[in-house]
Design an enzyme around this catalytic site. Structure first.
Site, PDB file in Angstrom:
ATOM      1  N   LYS A   3       7.077   9.352 -25.306  1.00  0.00           N
ATOM      2  CA  LYS A   3       6.752   8.536 -26.465  1.00  0.00           C
ATOM      3  C   LYS A   3       6.560   9.494 -27.643  1.00  0.00           C
ATOM      4  O   LYS A   3       5.518  10.135 -27.774  1.00  0.00           O
ATOM      5  CB  LYS A   3       5.476   7.711 -26.201  1.00  0.00           C
ATOM      6  CG  LYS A   3       5.201   6.647 -27.270  1.00  0.00           C
ATOM      7  CD  LYS A   3       4.439   7.232 -28.433  1.00  0.00           C
ATOM      8  CE  LYS A   3       4.265   6.225 -29.544  1.00  0.00           C
ATOM      9  NZ  LYS A   3       3.762   6.880 -30.788  1.00  0.00           N
ATOM     10  N   PRO A   4       7.566   9.628 -28.516  1.00  0.00           N
ATOM     11  CA  PRO A   4       7.433  10.570 -29.634  1.00  0.00           C
ATOM     12  C   PRO A   4       6.492  10.032 -30.706  1.00  0.00           C
ATOM     13  O   PRO A   4       6.228   8.822 -30.783  1.00  0.00           O
ATOM     14  CB  PRO A   4       8.867  10.679 -30.170  1.00  0.00           C
ATOM     15  CG  PRO A   4       9.516   9.390 -29.786  1.00  0.00           C
ATOM     16  CD  PRO A   4       8.893   8.985 -28.481  1.00  0.00           C
ATOM     17  N   GLU A   6       5.374   8.595 -34.147  1.00  0.00           N
ATOM     18  CA  GLU A   6       6.125   7.630 -34.958  1.00  0.00           C
ATOM     19  C   GLU A   6       6.774   8.277 -36.172  1.00  0.00           C
ATOM     20  O   GLU A   6       7.790   7.798 -36.680  1.00  0.00           O
ATOM     21  CB  GLU A   6       5.231   6.473 -35.399  1.00  0.00           C
ATOM     22  CG  GLU A   6       4.027   6.848 -36.228  1.00  0.00           C
ATOM     23  CD  GLU A   6       2.772   6.997 -35.369  1.00  0.00           C
ATOM     24  OE1 GLU A   6       1.683   6.770 -35.909  1.00  0.00           O
ATOM     25  OE2 GLU A   6       2.911   7.329 -34.167  1.00  0.00           O
ATOM     26  N   GLU A  77      -3.063  18.639 -24.982  1.00  0.00           N
ATOM     27  CA  GLU A  77      -2.949  19.750 -25.933  1.00  0.00           C
ATOM     28  C   GLU A  77      -3.310  19.189 -27.305  1.00  0.00           C
ATOM     29  O   GLU A  77      -2.496  18.523 -27.953  1.00  0.00           O
ATOM     30  CB  GLU A  77      -1.525  20.320 -25.951  1.00  0.00           C
ATOM     31  CG  GLU A  77      -1.398  21.497 -26.904  1.00  0.00           C
ATOM     32  CD  GLU A  77       0.042  21.940 -27.099  1.00  0.00           C
ATOM     33  OE1 GLU A  77       0.339  22.496 -28.176  1.00  0.00           O
ATOM     34  OE2 GLU A  77       0.863  21.717 -26.196  1.00  0.00           O
ATOM     35  N   CYS A 111       0.159  22.292 -32.724  1.00  0.00           N
ATOM     36  CA  CYS A 111      -1.245  22.132 -32.330  1.00  0.00           C
ATOM     37  C   CYS A 111      -1.934  23.477 -32.116  1.00  0.00           C
ATOM     38  O   CYS A 111      -3.142  23.595 -32.315  1.00  0.00           O
ATOM     39  CB  CYS A 111      -1.343  21.296 -31.067  1.00  0.00           C
ATOM     40  SG  CYS A 111      -0.909  19.561 -31.325  1.00  0.00           S
ATOM     41  N   LYS A 161      -3.260  14.823 -46.685  1.00  0.00           N
ATOM     42  CA  LYS A 161      -4.335  15.523 -45.980  1.00  0.00           C
ATOM     43  C   LYS A 161      -4.327  17.011 -46.310  1.00  0.00           C
ATOM     44  O   LYS A 161      -5.386  17.616 -46.533  1.00  0.00           O
ATOM     45  CB  LYS A 161      -4.192  15.314 -44.472  1.00  0.00           C
ATOM     46  CG  LYS A 161      -5.268  16.021 -43.662  1.00  0.00           C
ATOM     47  CD  LYS A 161      -5.061  15.853 -42.171  1.00  0.00           C
ATOM     48  CE  LYS A 161      -6.122  16.625 -41.389  1.00  0.00           C
ATOM     49  NZ  LYS A 161      -5.902  16.534 -39.912  1.00  0.00           N
ATOM     50  N   GLU A 208      -8.607  21.220 -38.758  1.00  0.00           N
ATOM     51  CA  GLU A 208      -7.167  21.417 -38.596  1.00  0.00           C
ATOM     52  C   GLU A 208      -6.433  20.855 -39.819  1.00  0.00           C
ATOM     53  O   GLU A 208      -6.575  19.683 -40.150  1.00  0.00           O
ATOM     54  CB  GLU A 208      -6.672  20.728 -37.338  1.00  0.00           C
ATOM     55  CG  GLU A 208      -5.191  20.984 -37.074  1.00  0.00           C
ATOM     56  CD  GLU A 208      -4.663  20.183 -35.896  1.00  0.00           C
ATOM     57  OE1 GLU A 208      -3.784  20.709 -35.194  1.00  0.00           O
ATOM     58  OE2 GLU A 208      -5.116  19.056 -35.688  1.00  0.00           O
TER      59      GLU A 208
END
Length: 227
Positions: A3-4, A6, A77, A111, A161, A208
């Protein structure tokens, strides 16, 4: 079953096309595009025994809660603030290449990106100067061009962000620097950026950013770096 995200489904869909061309039998590789509800359906499905998730810490926590009373195996992860430590006996040119690859690969959308750089205090000026010279060579442009080093940010929300956190970094007293680069007037773009004079209490040292932004801190002793 994949499931990549979106925002970025195309690479997974292309991989499935290539698998079909290569002769994989139907059903061996399955791609399920969609939003969070699609991922949640996979997580909760009784026939799914193993879940491997790469993404945000908040979604990772939700997956743990959703599977807490099941026998499902998890590999998570999640986002973080990976650090590179550079000591004064390092081969600095090689270290700078590692720094650049660690934070600017895939526009920082990794990540485990090396988004914090801890440099021994007596060499920080030398490291920063070498890093700036190397960053000036980064080619920003079309992600589909094989000669591009740093492409577009994956969404308008992510760019917002990044802008929010970098603005906070300046407001907290860190010094911002980016090389001169031509950014397209269309699309979502952010130049490779470093911050110096960063304190551990700053948001850019703790949160992050998930973009091509590096926070540089200094230390005197190995124990201070670890602390």
């Amino acid at each position: 079953v994949m499931k990549p995200a979106e925002q970025t489904p195309l690479s997974c869909l292309r991989m499935a096309e290539l698998a079909t061309e290569a002769g994989f039998p139907p059903g061996v590789i399955n791609i399920v595009p969609g939003f969070g509800d699609a991922g949640a359906a996979l997580v909760k499905h009784p026939d799914v025994d193993k879940i491997a998730f790469t993404g945000s810490t908040s979604v990772g926590k939700a997956i743990v809660r959703a599977t807490a009373d099941t026998q499902k195996s998890l590999t998570l992860e999640l986002g973080g603030k990976g650090a590179n430590l550079i000591f004064d006996d390092a081969a600095l040119d090689e270290a700078v290449e590692g720094i650049v690859n660690g934070i600017f690969f895939n526009q920082g959308h990794v990540c485990c990106a090396g988004s914090r750089l801890l440099v021994q205090e007596n060499i920080v000026d030398d490291v920063v100067e070498r890093l700036k010279r190397r960053m000036a060579l980064i080619r920003v442009g079309n992600p589909l061009d094989k000669n591009t080093d740093l492409g577009a940010i994956n969404s308008g929300a992510q760019l917002s962000k990044i802008n929010e956190l970098t603005t906070a970094g300046e407001a907290e007293g860190a010094y911002r620097w980016s090389p001169e680069c031509d950014l397209s007037p269309t699309g979502f773009w952010f130049p490779p950026t470093i911050f110096t004079n960063v304190a551990s209490s700053h948001r850019i040292a703790q949160e992050e950013i998930f973009g091509p932004v590096l926070s540089i801190l200094t230390f005197r002793t190995p124990q201070e770096a670890i602390d």
